[in-house]
Design a protein around this motif. Structure first.
Motif, PDB file in Angstrom:
ATOM      1  N   TYR A 177      11.029 -69.625  81.757  1.00 16.78           N
ATOM      2  CA  TYR A 177      10.817 -68.844  82.972  1.00 16.78           C
ATOM      3  C   TYR A 177      10.845 -69.795  84.151  1.00 16.78           C
ATOM      4  N   ARG A 178      11.753 -69.564  85.105  1.00 12.29           N
ATOM      5  CA  ARG A 178      11.842 -70.372  86.321  1.00 12.29           C
ATOM      6  C   ARG A 178      11.065 -69.651  87.414  1.00 12.29           C
ATOM      7  N   PHE A 179       9.928 -70.242  87.803  1.00  5.91           N
ATOM      8  CA  PHE A 179       9.061 -69.526  88.738  1.00  5.91           C
ATOM      9  C   PHE A 179       9.676 -69.433  90.125  1.00  5.91           C
ATOM     10  N   GLU A 180      10.548 -70.358  90.498  1.00  6.73           N
ATOM     11  CA  GLU A 180      11.181 -70.262  91.811  1.00  6.73           C
ATOM     12  C   GLU A 180      12.177 -69.106  91.872  1.00  6.73           C
ATOM     13  N   ALA A 181      12.819 -68.820  90.734  1.00  9.66           N
ATOM     14  CA  ALA A 181      13.791 -67.723  90.684  1.00  9.66           C
ATOM     15  C   ALA A 181      13.146 -66.423  90.214  1.00  9.66           C
ATOM     16  N   ASP A 182      11.927 -66.523  89.658  1.00 13.65           N
ATOM     17  CA  ASP A 182      11.192 -65.374  89.144  1.00 13.65           C
ATOM     18  C   ASP A 182      11.974 -64.634  88.061  1.00 13.65           C
ATOM     19  N   LYS A 183      12.547 -65.376  87.115  1.00 14.22           N
ATOM     20  CA  LYS A 183      13.203 -64.733  85.986  1.00 14.22           C
ATOM     21  C   LYS A 183      13.384 -65.738  84.849  1.00 14.22           C
ATOM     22  N   LEU A 184      13.643 -65.181  83.680  1.00 16.67           N
ATOM     23  CA  LEU A 184      13.865 -66.001  82.493  1.00 16.67           C
ATOM     24  C   LEU A 184      15.292 -66.515  82.484  1.00 16.67           C
ATOM     25  N   TYR A 185      15.446 -67.803  82.235  1.00 11.60           N
ATOM     26  CA  TYR A 185      16.760 -68.414  82.081  1.00 11.60           C
ATOM     27  C   TYR A 185      16.942 -68.828  80.623  1.00 11.60           C
ATOM     28  N   THR A 186      18.063 -68.459  80.045  1.00 11.80           N
ATOM     29  CA  THR A 186      18.454 -69.001  78.753  1.00 11.80           C
ATOM     30  C   THR A 186      19.298 -70.255  79.001  1.00 11.80           C
ATOM     31  N   LEU A 187      19.708 -70.923  77.934  1.00 15.88           N
ATOM     32  CA  LEU A 187      20.567 -72.092  78.118  1.00 15.88           C
ATOM     33  C   LEU A 187      21.901 -71.685  78.736  1.00 15.88           C
ATOM     34  N   GLN A 188      22.425 -70.520  78.340  1.00 16.68           N
ATOM     35  CA  GLN A 188      23.676 -70.068  78.960  1.00 16.68           C
ATOM     36  C   GLN A 188      23.471 -69.790  80.447  1.00 16.68           C
ATOM     37  N   ASP A 189      22.333 -69.227  80.822  1.00 14.56           N
ATOM     38  CA  ASP A 189      22.040 -69.015  82.245  1.00 14.56           C
ATOM     39  C   ASP A 189      22.010 -70.344  82.991  1.00 14.56           C
ATOM     40  N   ARG A 190      21.422 -71.349  82.355  1.00 10.24           N
ATOM     41  CA  ARG A 190      21.304 -72.661  83.010  1.00 10.24           C
ATOM     42  C   ARG A 190      22.673 -73.298  83.184  1.00 10.24           C
ATOM     43  N   ILE A 191      23.540 -73.159  82.192  1.00 13.70           N
ATOM     44  CA  ILE A 191      24.900 -73.688  82.310  1.00 13.70           C
ATOM     45  C   ILE A 191      25.654 -72.946  83.416  1.00 13.70           C
ATOM     46  N   ALA A 192      25.495 -71.614  83.464  1.00 11.26           N
ATOM     47  CA  ALA A 192      26.148 -70.822  84.515  1.00 11.26           C
ATOM     48  C   ALA A 192      25.676 -71.262  85.892  1.00 11.26           C
ATOM     49  N   PHE A 193      24.373 -71.562  86.016  1.00 10.79           N
ATOM     50  CA  PHE A 193      23.819 -72.023  87.281  1.00 10.79           C
ATOM     51  C   PHE A 193      24.477 -73.340  87.714  1.00 10.79           C
ATOM     52  N   CYS A 194      24.708 -74.226  86.753  1.00 18.15           N
ATOM     53  CA  CYS A 194      25.378 -75.494  87.074  1.00 18.15           C
ATOM     54  C   CYS A 194      26.806 -75.255  87.550  1.00 18.15           C
ATOM     55  N   TYR A 195      27.518 -74.365  86.879  1.00 21.25           N
ATOM     56  CA  TYR A 195      28.872 -74.035  87.331  1.00 21.25           C
ATOM     57  C   TYR A 195      28.836 -73.556  88.790  1.00 21.25           C
ATOM     58  N   GLU A 196      27.936 -72.619  89.081  1.00 19.77           N
ATOM     59  CA  GLU A 196      27.856 -72.069  90.426  1.00 19.77           C
ATOM     60  C   GLU A 196      27.441 -73.119  91.456  1.00 19.77           C
ATOM     61  N   SER A 197      26.578 -74.047  91.038  1.00 17.00           N
ATOM     62  CA  SER A 197      26.083 -75.069  91.970  1.00 17.00           C
ATOM     63  C   SER A 197      27.177 -75.999  92.463  1.00 17.00           C
ATOM     64  N   VAL A 198      28.224 -76.180  91.651  1.00 21.47           N
ATOM     65  CA  VAL A 198      29.325 -77.069  92.054  1.00 21.47           C
ATOM     66  C   VAL A 198      30.554 -76.274  92.486  1.00 21.47           C
ATOM     67  N   GLY A 199      30.359 -74.968  92.719  1.00 24.34           N
ATOM     68  CA  GLY A 199      31.435 -74.160  93.270  1.00 24.34           C
ATOM     69  C   GLY A 199      32.484 -73.716  92.281  1.00 24.34           C
ATOM     70  N   ILE A 200      32.107 -73.590  90.996  1.00 24.00           N
ATOM     71  CA  ILE A 200      33.044 -73.132  89.968  1.00 24.00           C
ATOM     72  C   ILE A 200      32.544 -71.798  89.431  1.00 24.00           C
ATOM     73  N   HIS A 201      33.418 -70.820  89.377  1.00 21.82           N
ATOM     74  CA  HIS A 201      33.023 -69.522  88.831  1.00 21.82           C
ATOM     75  C   HIS A 201      32.715 -69.678  87.340  1.00 21.82           C
ATOM     76  N   PRO A 202      31.520 -69.278  86.893  1.00 16.46           N
ATOM     77  CA  PRO A 202      31.153 -69.478  85.486  1.00 16.46           C
ATOM     78  C   PRO A 202      31.938 -68.578  84.544  1.00 16.46           C
ATOM     79  N   PRO A 203      32.094 -68.989  83.304  1.00  9.80           N
ATOM     80  CA  PRO A 203      32.768 -68.138  82.305  1.00  9.80           C
ATOM     81  C   PRO A 203      31.932 -66.898  82.009  1.00  9.80           C
TER      82      PRO A 203
END
Length: 267
Positions: A208-234
């Motif tokens: 649970y990421r309290f700053e985002a107020d939701k549960l992140y799975t590992l796939q969510d975390r990978i998607a977040f990294c894609y978005e952070s560097v300006g790449i549309h996640p799979p």
């Protein structure tokens, strides 16, 4: 009833989160681990339970409920240790499954069981339900050593693909995973310590990421990294997520890492 309880308790917990934010305003820099621990305790004091535990409770209910067109539970789903055996299952995923003839991580395996066993169509599978089920299954592997070792030809190929994706530069910023998680390992980015895969980069998810107020799975975390560097996640449950998870968790195994409290609680 369980869902209503979830919302009520989360609402109370958010009051604790707001209080924590108010208490920390004006500080120039926070240690993210200390701040996460403080927010964690605020949730405990305010609601008496952590959000991750509520997601896991919802997942437990979904796991045992007879659902889908076939009206069966997920108790016959084999996560690698035998049908319905969950203790330590997360520690050895991703892995190859003969029944689907593919390598699957926890999220993909949950979806394939919902489709094959319960009769859901892939487009009928709800993301929020998958995340709750991830939290429940993961809760049975808290504090256990990660043990992802590619052995079959399919697992080795998936690991190699994950390593290739890890170092592949893409997007308008010409970035890859290694630029942050190797070149800056041991340093901080936006106050958060940067870790490499062998330092346990993947060992706190789901959380649970309290700053985002939701549960992140590992796939969510990978998607977040894609978005952070300006790449549309799979698309979720697709091969890039499985491959990157295989690579990171195999490296975490080499680093002799354990999963943290599952589901975790993080910034």
């Amino acid at each position: 009833m369980r869902k209503n309880r979830l919302y009520r308790v989360l609402g109370l917990a958010l009051l604790g989160f707001a209080l924590g934010v108010a208490l920390t305003q004006g500080q120039q820099e926070l240690d993210p681990y200390k701040e996460a621990e403080r927010q964690r305790e605020l949730f405990r004091q305010t609601a008496g339970i952590l959000p991750g535990e509520l997601y896991a409770a919802q997942g437990e209910e979904l796991f045992h409920a007879k659902r889908g067109p076939k009206q069966v539970s997920l108790e016959a789903c084999d996560f690698g240790l035998g049908p319905g055996k969950l203790e330590g299952a997360l520690t050895q995923l991703p892995r190859y499954f003969a029944d689907t003839k593919r390598v699957e991580d926890l999220e993909t395996r949950i979806v394939s069981c919902m489709v094959r066993l319960q009769g859901f169509k892939p487009e009928e599978v709800k993301r929020d339900e998958v995340k709750a089920l991830v939290a429940y299954v993961a809760s049975k592997s808290s504090e256990m050593p990660i043990n992802v070792v590619p052995r079959t030809s399919q697992e080795i190929a998936m690991y190699n693909l994950g390593r290739e994706l890890w170092y592949h530069r893409a997007g308008d910023r010409d970035m890859n995973c290694a630029i942050c998680h190797e070149a800056y390992a041991g340093r901080k980015v936006r106050l958060s310590p940067v870790r490499s895969p062998r330092q346990g980069l993947s060992n706190e998810w789901p959380a649970y990421r309290f700053e985002a107020d939701k549960l992140y799975t590992l796939q969510d975390r990978i998607a977040f990294c894609y978005e952070s560097v300006g790449i549309h996640p799979p698309d979720y449950y697709s091969e890039p997520y499985i491959a990157l998870s295989m690579y990171m968790l195999a490296e975490a195994t080499r680093g002799k890492n354990r999963f943290t409290e599952m589901p975790g609680f993080t910034r």
